[in-house]
Design a protein around this motif. Structure first.
Motif, PDB file in Angstrom:
ATOM      1  N   ARG A  13       2.180  80.245 -21.714  1.00 41.08           N
ATOM      2  CA  ARG A  13       4.484  81.115 -21.262  1.00 41.08           C
ATOM      3  C   ARG A  13       3.958  78.946 -21.344  1.00 41.08           C
ATOM      4  NH1 ARG A  13       3.124  83.652 -16.373  1.00 41.08           N
ATOM      5  NH2 ARG A  13       3.239  82.454 -15.780  1.00 41.08           N
ATOM      6  N   ILE A  14       3.630  77.651 -20.536  1.00 44.52           N
ATOM      7  CA  ILE A  14       4.142  76.545 -21.676  1.00 44.52           C
ATOM      8  C   ILE A  14       3.853  76.281 -23.156  1.00 44.52           C
ATOM      9  CG2 ILE A  14       3.046  73.906 -20.970  1.00 44.52           C
ATOM     10  CD1 ILE A  14       2.845  74.939 -18.083  1.00 44.52           C
ATOM     11  N   LEU A  15       2.466  76.655 -23.788  1.00 48.51           N
ATOM     12  CA  LEU A  15       2.507  76.724 -25.031  1.00 48.51           C
ATOM     13  C   LEU A  15       3.720  77.305 -25.559  1.00 48.51           C
ATOM     14  CD1 LEU A  15      -1.343  77.260 -25.911  1.00 48.51           C
ATOM     15  CD2 LEU A  15      -0.289  75.054 -26.222  1.00 48.51           C
ATOM     16  N   LYS A  16       4.136  78.608 -25.389  1.00 46.77           N
ATOM     17  CA  LYS A  16       5.163  79.223 -25.961  1.00 46.77           C
ATOM     18  C   LYS A  16       6.429  77.954 -25.267  1.00 46.77           C
ATOM     19  CE  LYS A  16       8.314  83.122 -26.045  1.00 46.77           C
ATOM     20  NZ  LYS A  16       9.507  83.487 -24.916  1.00 46.77           N
ATOM     21  N   ASN A  17       6.599  77.614 -24.599  1.00 46.89           N
ATOM     22  CA  ASN A  17       8.530  76.457 -24.357  1.00 46.89           C
ATOM     23  C   ASN A  17       7.956  75.495 -25.087  1.00 46.89           C
ATOM     24  OD1 ASN A  17       8.775  78.482 -21.828  1.00 46.89           O
ATOM     25  ND2 ASN A  17       7.915  77.474 -20.836  1.00 46.89           N
ATOM     26  N   ILE A  18       6.808  75.019 -24.940  1.00 41.86           N
ATOM     27  CA  ILE A  18       6.200  73.330 -26.097  1.00 41.86           C
ATOM     28  C   ILE A  18       6.922  73.851 -27.114  1.00 41.86           C
ATOM     29  CG2 ILE A  18       5.058  72.022 -27.291  1.00 41.86           C
ATOM     30  CD1 ILE A  18       3.517  71.777 -24.292  1.00 41.86           C
ATOM     31  N   ASP A  19       6.318  75.015 -27.755  1.00 38.33           N
ATOM     32  CA  ASP A  19       7.359  75.391 -29.338  1.00 38.33           C
ATOM     33  C   ASP A  19       8.712  75.298 -29.323  1.00 38.33           C
ATOM     34  OD1 ASP A  19       4.489  75.237 -30.180  1.00 38.33           O
ATOM     35  OD2 ASP A  19       4.356  77.252 -30.126  1.00 38.33           O
ATOM     36  N   GLU A  20       9.485  76.106 -28.435  1.00 41.42           N
ATOM     37  CA  GLU A  20      10.733  76.443 -28.535  1.00 41.42           C
ATOM     38  C   GLU A  20      11.254  74.935 -28.575  1.00 41.42           C
ATOM     39  OE1 GLU A  20      11.328  79.321 -25.661  1.00 41.42           O
ATOM     40  OE2 GLU A  20      10.378  80.821 -26.491  1.00 41.42           O
ATOM     41  N   VAL A  21      10.807  74.328 -27.058  1.00 42.41           N
ATOM     42  CA  VAL A  21      11.585  72.953 -27.356  1.00 42.41           C
ATOM     43  C   VAL A  21      11.591  72.142 -28.218  1.00 42.41           C
ATOM     44  CG1 VAL A  21       9.625  71.188 -26.196  1.00 42.41           C
ATOM     45  CG2 VAL A  21      12.357  71.111 -25.383  1.00 42.41           C
ATOM     46  N   SER A  22      10.216  72.317 -28.956  1.00 42.65           N
ATOM     47  CA  SER A  22      10.063  71.324 -29.553  1.00 42.65           C
ATOM     48  C   SER A  22      10.820  71.553 -31.320  1.00 42.65           C
ATOM     49  CB  SER A  22       8.152  71.293 -30.449  1.00 42.65           C
ATOM     50  OG  SER A  22       7.185  71.140 -29.513  1.00 42.65           O
ATOM     51  N   GLN A  23      11.406  72.352 -31.005  1.00 45.23           N
ATOM     52  CA  GLN A  23      12.206  72.903 -32.126  1.00 45.23           C
ATOM     53  C   GLN A  23      14.072  71.995 -32.463  1.00 45.23           C
ATOM     54  OE1 GLN A  23      11.490  74.764 -35.148  1.00 45.23           O
ATOM     55  NE2 GLN A  23       9.621  74.312 -33.794  1.00 45.23           N
ATOM     56  N   ILE A  24      13.797  71.778 -30.674  1.00 47.90           N
ATOM     57  CA  ILE A  24      15.180  70.848 -30.642  1.00 47.90           C
ATOM     58  C   ILE A  24      14.943  69.644 -30.876  1.00 47.90           C
ATOM     59  CG2 ILE A  24      16.910  70.232 -28.883  1.00 47.90           C
ATOM     60  CD1 ILE A  24      15.910  73.261 -27.104  1.00 47.90           C
ATOM     61  N   PRO A  25      16.255  69.024 -31.349  1.00 48.64           N
ATOM     62  CA  PRO A  25      16.161  68.036 -32.531  1.00 48.64           C
ATOM     63  C   PRO A  25      16.101  66.685 -30.792  1.00 48.64           C
ATOM     64  CG  PRO A  25      17.645  69.083 -33.738  1.00 48.64           C
ATOM     65  CD  PRO A  25      17.083  69.780 -32.489  1.00 48.64           C
ATOM     66  N   PRO A  26      15.432  65.880 -30.707  1.00 50.85           N
ATOM     67  CA  PRO A  26      15.689  65.217 -29.218  1.00 50.85           C
ATOM     68  C   PRO A  26      16.938  65.110 -29.367  1.00 50.85           C
ATOM     69  CG  PRO A  26      13.996  64.518 -31.170  1.00 50.85           C
ATOM     70  CD  PRO A  26      14.646  65.022 -31.624  1.00 50.85           C
TER      71      PRO A  26
END
Length: 104
Positions: A83-96
């Protein structure tokens, strides 16, 4: 960096998700933040650590090093990491600049 320097998006994606399973897992990711200079470094380091843990053949030994007392079931640990891996992939798509930041 400190965990207080993380955006709300990253904090929830990694630390809150880990806390939902076990506080000792949250500590592992909290300490990792101290070794990173930026939020993107933290996301990469967290992902790398999870991939390493998931590839570990001796999961029981690994869990003894992570969890000090009352470890969760192995399947719950693996599911949480995924789940954390999936979350990381999702949040990485959001520009800082579009992530939610706490105002102190």
């Amino acid at each position: 960096m400190d965990t207080d320097d993380l955006s709300e998006n990253v904090y929830r994606a990694v630390l809150i998700e880990a806390e939902l399973l076990h506080h000792d897992l949250t500590l592992q990711f909290g300490v990792l933040a101290g070794r990173c200079k930026t939020e993107d470094d933290y996301l990469k380091a967290s992902k790398s650590r999870i991939v390493s843990w998931l590839g570990e053949s001796k999961t029981d030994v690994l869990m003894k090093h992570i969890f000090f007392a009352d470890p969760p079931a192995k399947i719950d640990f693996i599911n949480c990491l995924n789940r954390i891996l999936k979350n990381i992939d999702e949040v990485s798509q959001i520009p800082p600049e579009k992530r939610e930041w706490r105002v102190w």
